[in-house]
Design a protein around this motif. Structure first.
Motif, PDB file in Angstrom:
ATOM      1  N   ASP A   9      34.238  37.071  31.591  1.00  0.00           N
ATOM      2  CA  ASP A   9      33.308  36.000  31.924  1.00  0.00           C
ATOM      3  C   ASP A   9      33.849  34.673  31.398  1.00  0.00           C
ATOM      4  OD1 ASP A   9      32.634  35.795  29.182  1.00  0.00           O
ATOM      5  OD2 ASP A   9      30.602  36.559  29.453  1.00  0.00           O
TER       6      ASP A   9
ATOM      7  N   MET B 113      34.764  40.561  28.038  1.00  0.00           N
ATOM      8  CA  MET B 113      35.167  41.393  29.166  1.00  0.00           C
ATOM      9  C   MET B 113      33.927  41.933  29.864  1.00  0.00           C
ATOM     10  SD  MET B 113      37.831  44.611  29.265  1.00  0.00           S
ATOM     11  CE  MET B 113      38.958  43.825  28.123  1.00  0.00           C
ATOM     12  N   LYS B 114      33.811  41.634  31.159  1.00  0.00           N
ATOM     13  CA  LYS B 114      32.645  42.116  31.893  1.00  0.00           C
ATOM     14  C   LYS B 114      32.952  43.343  32.739  1.00  0.00           C
ATOM     15  CE  LYS B 114      32.935  38.684  35.632  1.00  0.00           C
ATOM     16  NZ  LYS B 114      32.185  37.638  36.329  1.00  0.00           N
ATOM     17  N   LYS B 115      34.245  43.555  33.036  1.00  0.00           N
ATOM     18  CA  LYS B 115      34.634  44.756  33.790  1.00  0.00           C
ATOM     19  C   LYS B 115      35.930  45.310  33.221  1.00  0.00           C
ATOM     20  CE  LYS B 115      32.333  43.446  38.026  1.00  0.00           C
ATOM     21  NZ  LYS B 115      32.404  43.256  39.466  1.00  0.00           N
ATOM     22  N   ARG B 116      35.971  46.644  33.126  1.00  0.00           N
ATOM     23  CA  ARG B 116      37.172  47.347  32.652  1.00  0.00           C
ATOM     24  C   ARG B 116      37.305  48.613  33.486  1.00  0.00           C
ATOM     25  NH1 ARG B 116      37.762  51.849  29.460  1.00  0.00           N
ATOM     26  NH2 ARG B 116      39.827  52.082  28.540  1.00  0.00           N
TER      27      ARG B 116
ATOM     28  N   THR C 157      28.439  44.995  30.420  1.00  0.00           N
ATOM     29  CA  THR C 157      29.780  45.346  30.884  1.00  0.00           C
ATOM     30  C   THR C 157      29.765  46.588  31.775  1.00  0.00           C
ATOM     31  OG1 THR C 157      32.072  45.649  30.150  1.00  0.00           O
ATOM     32  CG2 THR C 157      30.383  46.777  28.870  1.00  0.00           C
TER      33      THR C 157
ATOM     34  N   ASN D 237      40.896  34.686  35.422  1.00  0.00           N
ATOM     35  CA  ASN D 237      40.009  35.400  34.502  1.00  0.00           C
ATOM     36  C   ASN D 237      40.229  36.916  34.531  1.00  0.00           C
ATOM     37  OD1 ASN D 237      38.841  35.925  37.039  1.00  0.00           O
ATOM     38  ND2 ASN D 237      36.802  36.089  36.154  1.00  0.00           N
ATOM     39  N   LYS D 238      41.403  37.341  34.994  1.00  0.00           N
ATOM     40  CA  LYS D 238      41.714  38.767  35.087  1.00  0.00           C
ATOM     41  C   LYS D 238      43.041  39.055  34.410  1.00  0.00           C
ATOM     42  CE  LYS D 238      39.150  39.289  39.335  1.00  0.00           C
ATOM     43  NZ  LYS D 238      39.212  39.361  40.770  1.00  0.00           N
TER      44      LYS D 238
ATOM     45  N   THR E 274      45.658  36.549  36.105  1.00  0.00           N
ATOM     46  CA  THR E 274      45.274  35.393  36.916  1.00  0.00           C
ATOM     47  C   THR E 274      44.247  34.633  36.091  1.00  0.00           C
ATOM     48  OG1 THR E 274      43.492  36.550  38.051  1.00  0.00           O
ATOM     49  CG2 THR E 274      45.654  36.595  39.116  1.00  0.00           C
TER      50      THR E 274
ATOM     51  N   ASN F 148      42.477  47.354  34.424  1.00  0.00           N
ATOM     52  CA  ASN F 148      42.210  46.062  35.040  1.00  0.00           C
ATOM     53  C   ASN F 148      40.975  45.493  34.368  1.00  0.00           C
ATOM     54  OD1 ASN F 148      44.294  46.207  37.049  1.00  0.00           O
ATOM     55  ND2 ASN F 148      43.061  47.798  38.011  1.00  0.00           N
ATOM     56  N   TRP F 149      41.132  44.284  33.847  1.00  0.00           N
ATOM     57  CA  TRP F 149      40.056  43.627  33.095  1.00  0.00           C
ATOM     58  C   TRP F 149      39.598  42.368  33.824  1.00  0.00           C
ATOM     59  CZ3 TRP F 149      43.197  43.039  27.926  1.00  0.00           C
ATOM     60  CH2 TRP F 149      43.442  44.291  27.369  1.00  0.00           C
ATOM     61  N   GLU F 150      38.300  42.110  33.776  1.00  0.00           N
ATOM     62  CA  GLU F 150      37.749  40.846  34.278  1.00  0.00           C
ATOM     63  C   GLU F 150      36.852  40.263  33.191  1.00  0.00           C
ATOM     64  OE1 GLU F 150      34.834  39.169  37.786  1.00  0.00           O
ATOM     65  OE2 GLU F 150      35.884  41.067  38.116  1.00  0.00           O
TER      66      GLU F 150
END
Length: 137
Positions: free
Chosen positions: A112, A117-120, A42, A83-84, A81, A108-110
């Protein structure tokens, strides 16, 4: 492959559930439990810190909750959206000197394909408050 339900693509119901699950997990103040919602690799930006990987997340959260005492968090779905997810949040805490704060921010979360969660990316501001003005208990 392990999944962290709900998984993308999100709709209003599943995005709202994902936000509530995050709020509930963070309010445990358990770095191990919280870290399991994130991918092994992450990527985070938290204020001015860049954090990479689940192990760094655990270290960060351990230090955070050693400093931010009686931490209580409330998150709210802002947008989503496929996956976000974007959330707004506020949390209250006090330091070892007894000074209370209310921290406000946006994340803002993305995710997989398996719901981890791969991005925060978090932007946060702190406001000093008197204990009598707390809203989250």
């Amino acid at each position: 492959m392990e999944q962290k339900l709900p998984i993308p693509p999100f709709n209003f119901e599943t995005a709202t559930l994902k936000v509530q699950m995050a709020e509930d997990a963070w309010n445990t103040k358990d770095p191990e439990k919280v870290s399991l919602a994130y991918t092994i690799d992450t990527e985070w930006r938290n204020r001015d810190l860049f954090i990479n990987g689940r192990e760094e997340v655990k270290s960060f959260l351990t230090a955070k909750w050693e400093k931010e005492l009686e931490y209580k968090l409330k998150k709210e779905l802002w947008a989503f959206t496929d996956n976000k997810i974007a959330v707004r949040f506020e949390y209250e805490w006090h330091g070892h000197n007894g000074q209370w704060y209310r921290s406000y921010g946006n994340e803002n979360w993305e995710f997989d394909e398996n719901g981890f969660m791969k991005k925060r990316f978090a932007s946060i501001n702190d406001l000093k408050i008197d204990e009598k003005n707390r809203r989250l208990k």
